[in-house]
Design a protein around this motif. Structure first.
Motif, mmCIF file in Angstrom:
data_model
loop_
_atom_site.group_PDB
_atom_site.id
_atom_site.type_symbol
_atom_site.label_atom_id
_atom_site.label_comp_id
_atom_site.label_asym_id
_atom_site.label_seq_id
_atom_site.Cartn_x
_atom_site.Cartn_y
_atom_site.Cartn_z
ATOM 1 N N GLY A 45 32.623 38.119 33.340
ATOM 2 C CA GLY A 45 31.469 38.997 33.859
ATOM 3 C C GLY A 45 31.568 40.276 32.897
ATOM 4 O O GLY A 45 32.547 40.399 32.142
ATOM 5 N N SER A 46 30.466 41.117 32.760
ATOM 6 C CA SER A 46 30.701 42.317 32.312
ATOM 7 C C SER A 46 31.531 43.340 32.422
ATOM 8 O O SER A 46 31.793 44.465 31.556
ATOM 9 C CB SER A 46 29.067 42.980 32.122
ATOM 10 O OG SER A 46 28.631 43.470 33.223
ATOM 11 N N GLY A 47 31.925 43.312 33.722
ATOM 12 C CA GLY A 47 32.843 44.376 34.260
ATOM 13 C C GLY A 47 32.135 45.353 35.040
ATOM 14 O O GLY A 47 32.297 46.311 35.701
ATOM 15 N N GLY A 48 30.686 45.239 35.163
ATOM 16 C CA GLY A 48 29.747 46.264 35.889
ATOM 17 C C GLY A 48 29.596 45.713 37.371
ATOM 18 O O GLY A 48 30.025 44.569 37.827
ATOM 19 N N SER A 49 29.016 46.378 38.240
ATOM 20 C CA SER A 49 28.682 46.135 39.696
ATOM 21 C C SER A 49 27.459 46.637 39.791
ATOM 22 O O SER A 49 26.714 47.610 39.118
ATOM 23 C CB SER A 49 29.706 46.821 40.247
ATOM 24 O OG SER A 49 29.745 48.304 40.223
ATOM 25 N N THR A 50 26.892 46.230 40.874
ATOM 26 C CA THR A 50 25.327 46.418 41.477
ATOM 27 C C THR A 50 25.390 46.639 42.978
ATOM 28 O O THR A 50 26.471 45.792 43.650
ATOM 29 C CB THR A 50 24.244 45.764 40.722
ATOM 30 O OG1 THR A 50 22.852 46.450 40.863
ATOM 31 C CG2 THR A 50 24.276 44.442 41.209
ATOM 32 N N TYR A 107 30.644 43.144 42.183
ATOM 33 C CA TYR A 107 31.607 43.472 41.002
ATOM 34 C C TYR A 107 31.542 42.125 40.039
ATOM 35 O O TYR A 107 31.859 40.999 40.531
ATOM 36 C CB TYR A 107 32.906 43.970 41.231
ATOM 37 C CG TYR A 107 33.537 44.092 40.051
ATOM 38 C CD1 TYR A 107 33.531 45.128 39.129
ATOM 39 C CD2 TYR A 107 34.849 43.327 39.727
ATOM 40 C CE1 TYR A 107 34.157 45.057 37.776
ATOM 41 C CE2 TYR A 107 35.311 43.062 38.504
ATOM 42 C CZ TYR A 107 35.038 44.198 37.639
ATOM 43 O OH TYR A 107 35.935 44.322 36.493
ATOM 44 N N PHE A 108 31.143 42.268 38.883
ATOM 45 C CA PHE A 108 31.128 40.900 37.967
ATOM 46 C C PHE A 108 32.300 41.107 36.887
ATOM 47 O O PHE A 108 31.891 41.839 36.024
ATOM 48 C CB PHE A 108 29.864 40.911 37.337
ATOM 49 C CG PHE A 108 28.739 40.737 38.286
ATOM 50 C CD1 PHE A 108 28.232 39.247 38.662
ATOM 51 C CD2 PHE A 108 28.048 41.617 38.936
ATOM 52 C CE1 PHE A 108 27.285 39.180 39.710
ATOM 53 C CE2 PHE A 108 27.058 41.574 39.965
ATOM 54 C CZ PHE A 108 26.801 40.030 40.296
ATOM 55 N N GLY A 109 33.421 40.639 37.411
ATOM 56 C CA GLY A 109 34.288 40.804 36.252
ATOM 57 C C GLY A 109 34.983 39.445 35.587
ATOM 58 O O GLY A 109 34.292 38.484 35.549
#
Length: 109
Positions: A45-50, A107-109
């Motif tokens: 994942g990009s390390g971002g979250s939403t 969270y997309f890690g």
């Protein structure tokens, strides 16, 4: 490398978790169901979250059922693959939190 995707409640506690190895195409299914392709970075994942609303998570669940043509009674059936179960459990846990708190963060890690 791999995809570690967490559902997080308002208090910051982990309420859902899905793990996919970097070569597992099923990771893309979860990203698509959540309409979160922008957080997909190939091997992880990009390390971002939403934040997702109840309606967004309900839509993901409806789409899951359409995609797999499964109902809740078949969740423990051996005919459902591991990743399909993992995705369903992740979405259902996120939905439960969103219904209780009005939203859920992923969270997309």
């Amino acid at each position: 490398m791999g995809h570690d995707i967490y559902g997080i409640n308002k208090a910051g506690a982990e309420i859902a978790y899905a793990r996919f190895s970097m070569g597992n195409y099923n990771a893309t299914i979860l990203y698509r169901l959540l309409e979160a392709e922008m957080f997909y970075a190939g091997v992880s994942g990009s390390g971002g979250s939403t934040t997702f609303t109840v309606e967004q998570i309900e839509k993901a669940l409806r789409t899951y059922y359409t995609l797999y043509k499964k109902d809740v009674s078949q969740l423990n059936n051996d005919s459902i693959g591991w990743d399909q179960k993992q995705i369903l459990i992740f979405i259902k846990n996120c939905l439960a939190t969103a219904q209780k708190e009005g939203r859920v963060r992923v969270y997309f890690g």
